[in-house]
Write an enzyme that holds these catalytic residues in place. Structure first.
Site, PDB file in Angstrom:
ATOM      1  CG  ASP A 422      -4.563  -2.705  -3.313  1.00  0.00           C
ATOM      2  OD1 ASP A 422      -3.499  -2.810  -3.950  1.00  0.00           O
ATOM      3  OD2 ASP A 422      -5.260  -3.679  -2.973  1.00  0.00           O
ATOM      4  CB  ILE A 423      -9.127  -3.828  -6.262  1.00  0.00           C
ATOM      5  CG1 ILE A 423      -9.164  -2.719  -7.324  1.00  0.00           C
ATOM      6  CG2 ILE A 423     -10.426  -4.639  -6.288  1.00  0.00           C
ATOM      7  CD1 ILE A 423      -9.308  -3.194  -8.744  1.00  0.00           C
ATOM      8  CD  GLU A 465      -3.985  -5.449  -6.451  1.00  0.00           C
ATOM      9  OE1 GLU A 465      -2.805  -5.098  -6.614  1.00  0.00           O
ATOM     10  OE2 GLU A 465      -4.520  -5.573  -5.334  1.00  0.00           O
TER      11      GLU A 465
END
Ligand SMILES: Nc1nc2c(ncn2[C@@H]2O[C@H](COP(=O)(O)OP(=O)(O)OP(=O)(O)O)[C@@H](O)[C@H]2O)c(=O)[nH]1
Length: 544
Positions: A422-423, A465
């Site tokens: 996950d960003i 994301e």
């Protein structure tokens, strides 16, 4: 001539020899069958007409393929004469019957059968004979922007700022892809002319990616005329450039297209299979229609090629059978048939099936026709299962693939690792630089993952994301090292928005796919990701 080409020609010649021998026996039988028409009446006469029609049809479709086009054409004319007689109760004058019988007696093998025409099956220039990427650009900022992207993504490339220098390098060894900034010190017209001169010297055009500030129709037209496969209007979006570059360079790694061929004439089927295999396609020949479902499950074709006239089960019937099962609805069905009657073709297509290829067909035309349809089918299947921003598998499909890989792992006793990624602080990226830039960050990470992972690894966009990775034959320790490498590369990737440079990072959680339900495995990877986030982000955590 390459060894494989000689081999192909020998095999084709052997098939042709067998075919000619077969015809030597079949033609006299056909002629005897035609003579019987005089002696038969009513139902028996009608059955005999049907039998003759089927045999003439097969001959019309196959003779041309084996280098006997005149014989094929003569057979087709006889078949057409016979066609109106297929109507039940029809009365045919004796003079007409005599004419047909005479024509059928004329069907003969040529005394000297010409050599088999060599199959001009084209093979692309092997990538190994070409250097990586050449970049022609004399603007320092743009050169730096592109070079950074090429470095981070690990492309091998050379930079040139003068056309003369790149011309010399190309003469020595042409690149796999050429990137050219058309806004060089010369006008775009001059630059294009030099590129056209360079292309003219190549045996096959160098794939070209052009950068320009112009976006009018005329500029696009000129671009494709010099061999452009991509055109990027400035300001340059390096994510798009990288995606196009990867597409082009991975063409040679793409899994071959898969074709299932159903034809009761074994010789013809073998001939087509040889030609298609020589063109790089994977071919499965099915001569027993009853086995179609098993074969589909095992082979997963991109395209099905079906003969129309087969005993017991016709092509259109088989196509309808295939369409009964949801799983095969998306696979195009192409009839490969000697049927030239437009109405018959339409009738077959209305039942099921998507297209017709009419026999006889040259080897090259067959290969091109099947290749183009398989390529299109693969593209459409990709669109259905892949996310449009990143080209990664969509949520449902990556979960499906995880379940499949877990089953496979049980059979092969190989480990499978699952990664949830996950960003970090992505909301801030959107808030500070806008949603479009946010999208660019997502697309870049997707490209980096595709580029760094193996062909057999599966990457999906799990959420906005958030990414789910399935790594077959990979221990969690190896997965950890791999993801750490990608994490470092991503953290070093510069992004630009409104003249501002910024960097992003991601956190990841890894777990081994054990023999549990796929949802539980995802849950474990998610918990490890949560721990990575709570311990400061920009790191990887192993589950357990
Ligand atoms: N640009 C863009 N943004 C998206 C997309 N999908 C989701 N987002 C945004 O991603 C952000 C995710 O934010 P959060 O879940 O709060 O997480 P975060 O800011 O990344 O923080 P941490 O995950 O805790 O590091 C939200 O602002 C979503 O609107 C997308 O497709 N494009």
């Amino acid at each position: 001539m390459t060894e494989s080409k000689i081999d192909l020609e020998q095999q084709l010649a052997q098939l042709r020899h067998t075919y000619v021998m077969r015809l030597g026996q079949e033609l006299p039988l056909l002629q005897q069958g035609a003579m019987l028409l005089y002696q038969l009446s009513d139902l028996a006469w009608h059955d005999q007409v049907q039998d003759l029609s089927a045999k003439l049809h097969t001959l019309a479709g196959s003779a041309g393929t084996f280098g006997l086009p005149e014989l094929g054409e003569q057979a087709r004319q006889c078949e057409l004469q016979l066609k109106p007689w297929l109507v039940p109760g029809v009365v045919v004058a004796t003079t007409e019957q005599q004419r047909l019988i005479d024509d059928i007696q004329q069907l003969k093998l040529p005394t000297a059968v010409a050599e088999y025409p060599t199959a001009p099956v084209t093979v692309e220039v092997a990538a190994a004979e070409r250097a990586g990427v050449y970049l022609l650009c004399d603007e320092p900022a743009l050169t730096e922007q592109i070079s950074t992207m090429l470095d981070i993504f690990g492309y091998s490339y050379r930079h040139f700022s003068r056309v003369d220098d790149i011309a010399q390098a190309i003469a020595h060894k042409p690149p796999e892809v050429l990137i050219v900034d058309l806004d060089m010190h010369q006008t775009p017209g001059q630059c294009l002319q030099r590129i056209a001169d360079l292309q003219a010297k190549q045996s096959s055009a160098i794939p070209l990616l052009l950068l320009s500030h112009q976006s009018d129709f005329d500029s696009y037209l000129k671009a494709i005329r010099v061999g452009a496969i991509g055109y990027f209007v400035k300001p340059l979006n390096t994510t798009e450039l990288e995606a196009r570059l990867r597409q082009q360079l991975s063409r040679n790694e793409r899994e071959p297209f898969r074709v299932m061929l159903v034809d009761d004439d074994q010789l013809l089927a073998e001939h087509y299979a040889l030609v298609l295999r020589q063109g790089g396609l994977l071919v499965e020949v099915l001569s027993e229609p009853a086995l179609i479902f098993e074969s589909l499950k095992q082979f997963h074709p991109d395209v099905i090629l079906l003969d129309v006239n087969m005993p017991f089960c016709s092509g259109p019937e088989l196509a309808q059978l295939v369409r009964l099962q949801q799983a095969w609805l998306g696979v195009p069905i192409i009839y490969l048939s000697s049927e030239t009657d437009g109405e018959q073709q339409l009738a077959a297509l209305i039942k099921a099936g998507d297209d017709f290829i009419t026999k006889p067909i040259t080897d090259t035309a067959l290969l091109v026709a099947v290749f183009a349809r398989a390529q299109r089918a693969r593209q459409l299947a990709d669109i259905m299962t892949r996310d449009s921003l990143t080209g990664l598998l969509q949520h449902a499909h990556i979960k499906e693939r995880l379940a499949l890989e877990m089953l496979r792992a049980v059979r092969s006793s190989q480990p499978v690792s699952v990664v949830m990624l996950d960003i970090d602080h992505f909301k801030k990226v959107n808030d500070n630089y806008g949603h479009l830039i946010g999208d660019q960050v997502i697309a870049n990470l997707a490209n980096l993952l595709k580029q760094q992972l193996r062909k057999t690894d599966l990457v999906g966009r799990y959420g906005g994301e958030e990414f789910l990775l399935v790594l077959p034959d990979c221990s969690v320790e190896r997965a950890f090292t791999l993801i750490e490498q990608v994490r470092e590369l991503f953290a070093a990737l510069p992004f630009t928005a409104a003249e501002q440079r910024f960097f992003c990072s991601f956190s990841a959680g890894i777990c081994a796919a054990t023999q549990e339900h796929a949802d539980l495995v995802i849950d474990k990877a998610d918990q490890a990701l949560y721990r990575a986030k709570s311990s400061g982000r920009n790191c990887t955590v192993l589950s357990g």
